[in-house]
Design a protein around this motif. Structure first.
Motif, PDB file in Angstrom:
ATOM      1  N   VAL A  58       9.567 -47.063 -54.130  1.00 25.54           N
ATOM      2  CA  VAL A  58       9.656 -46.991 -52.592  1.00 25.54           C
ATOM      3  C   VAL A  58       9.286 -45.327 -52.147  1.00 25.54           C
ATOM      4  CG1 VAL A  58      11.657 -46.727 -51.109  1.00 25.54           C
ATOM      5  CG2 VAL A  58      11.628 -48.508 -52.769  1.00 25.54           C
ATOM      6  N   ALA A  59       9.276 -44.515 -53.258  1.00 24.26           N
ATOM      7  CA  ALA A  59       9.074 -43.211 -52.925  1.00 24.26           C
ATOM      8  C   ALA A  59       7.574 -43.082 -52.871  1.00 24.26           C
ATOM      9  CB  ALA A  59       9.505 -42.228 -54.334  1.00 24.26           C
ATOM     10  N   SER A  60       6.721 -43.852 -53.507  1.00 23.98           N
ATOM     11  CA  SER A  60       5.387 -43.777 -53.612  1.00 23.98           C
ATOM     12  C   SER A  60       5.231 -44.505 -52.385  1.00 23.98           C
ATOM     13  CB  SER A  60       5.036 -44.869 -54.610  1.00 23.98           C
ATOM     14  OG  SER A  60       3.459 -44.990 -54.365  1.00 23.98           O
ATOM     15  N   LEU A  61       5.755 -45.348 -51.625  1.00 20.79           N
ATOM     16  CA  LEU A  61       5.360 -46.023 -50.345  1.00 20.79           C
ATOM     17  C   LEU A  61       5.630 -45.072 -49.287  1.00 20.79           C
ATOM     18  CD1 LEU A  61       4.503 -48.539 -48.839  1.00 20.79           C
ATOM     19  CD2 LEU A  61       6.817 -49.220 -48.819  1.00 20.79           C
ATOM     20  N   VAL A  62       6.761 -44.398 -49.447  1.00 22.38           N
ATOM     21  CA  VAL A  62       7.388 -43.402 -48.343  1.00 22.38           C
ATOM     22  C   VAL A  62       6.151 -42.326 -48.369  1.00 22.38           C
ATOM     23  CG1 VAL A  62       9.032 -41.723 -47.571  1.00 22.38           C
ATOM     24  CG2 VAL A  62       9.616 -44.257 -48.140  1.00 22.38           C
ATOM     25  N   LEU A  63       6.101 -41.849 -49.432  1.00 22.29           N
ATOM     26  CA  LEU A  63       4.979 -40.653 -49.533  1.00 22.29           C
ATOM     27  C   LEU A  63       3.437 -41.023 -48.998  1.00 22.29           C
ATOM     28  CD1 LEU A  63       5.944 -38.665 -52.795  1.00 22.29           C
ATOM     29  CD2 LEU A  63       5.735 -37.690 -50.294  1.00 22.29           C
ATOM     30  N   GLY A  64       3.413 -42.276 -49.448  1.00 22.75           N
ATOM     31  CA  GLY A  64       1.962 -42.832 -48.980  1.00 22.75           C
ATOM     32  C   GLY A  64       1.723 -42.895 -47.478  1.00 22.75           C
ATOM     33  N   ILE A  65       2.821 -43.438 -46.693  1.00 22.04           N
ATOM     34  CA  ILE A  65       2.850 -43.393 -45.398  1.00 22.04           C
ATOM     35  C   ILE A  65       2.994 -42.234 -44.764  1.00 22.04           C
ATOM     36  CG2 ILE A  65       4.242 -44.152 -43.430  1.00 22.04           C
ATOM     37  CD1 ILE A  65       5.061 -46.723 -45.047  1.00 22.04           C
TER      38      ILE A  65
END
Length: 86
Positions: free
Chosen positions: A3-10
């Motif tokens: 989830v952190a990867s997804l949030v940081l990616g966006i």
């Protein structure tokens, strides 16, 4: 971590695209690097593989866009400085 990867990616994608014209593409690149690292680590968990892949892809796109925007901004500044001295 997926989830952190997804949030940081966006977030890095938004910063790289919107901030690229303002010379802030490098901030998106830094967030993109972190998203890529977290996404690569999180892909080992089969339950979160989709989120990790999405964060990884967004991070890679933001990283490349941030690098391109930063180079373009530096080229524009160099051309302007060159034109003003002429």
């Amino acid at each position: 971590m997926a989830v952190a990867s997804l949030v940081l990616g966006i977030i890095s994608l938004v910063i790289a695209v919107a901030g690229g014209a303002a010379g802030l593409g490098w901030i998106g690149s830094i967030c993109g690097i972190i998203a890529v690292i977290l996404g690569a680590i999180s892909k080992k968990d089969p339950a979160q593989k989709g989120k990790a892949t999405a964060g990884l892809v967004c991070g890679i796109i933001a990283l490349s866009w941030g690098i391109i925007a930063t180079i373009a901004c530096m080229a524009c500044l160099g051309a302007t400085a060159s034109a003003l001295n002429w």
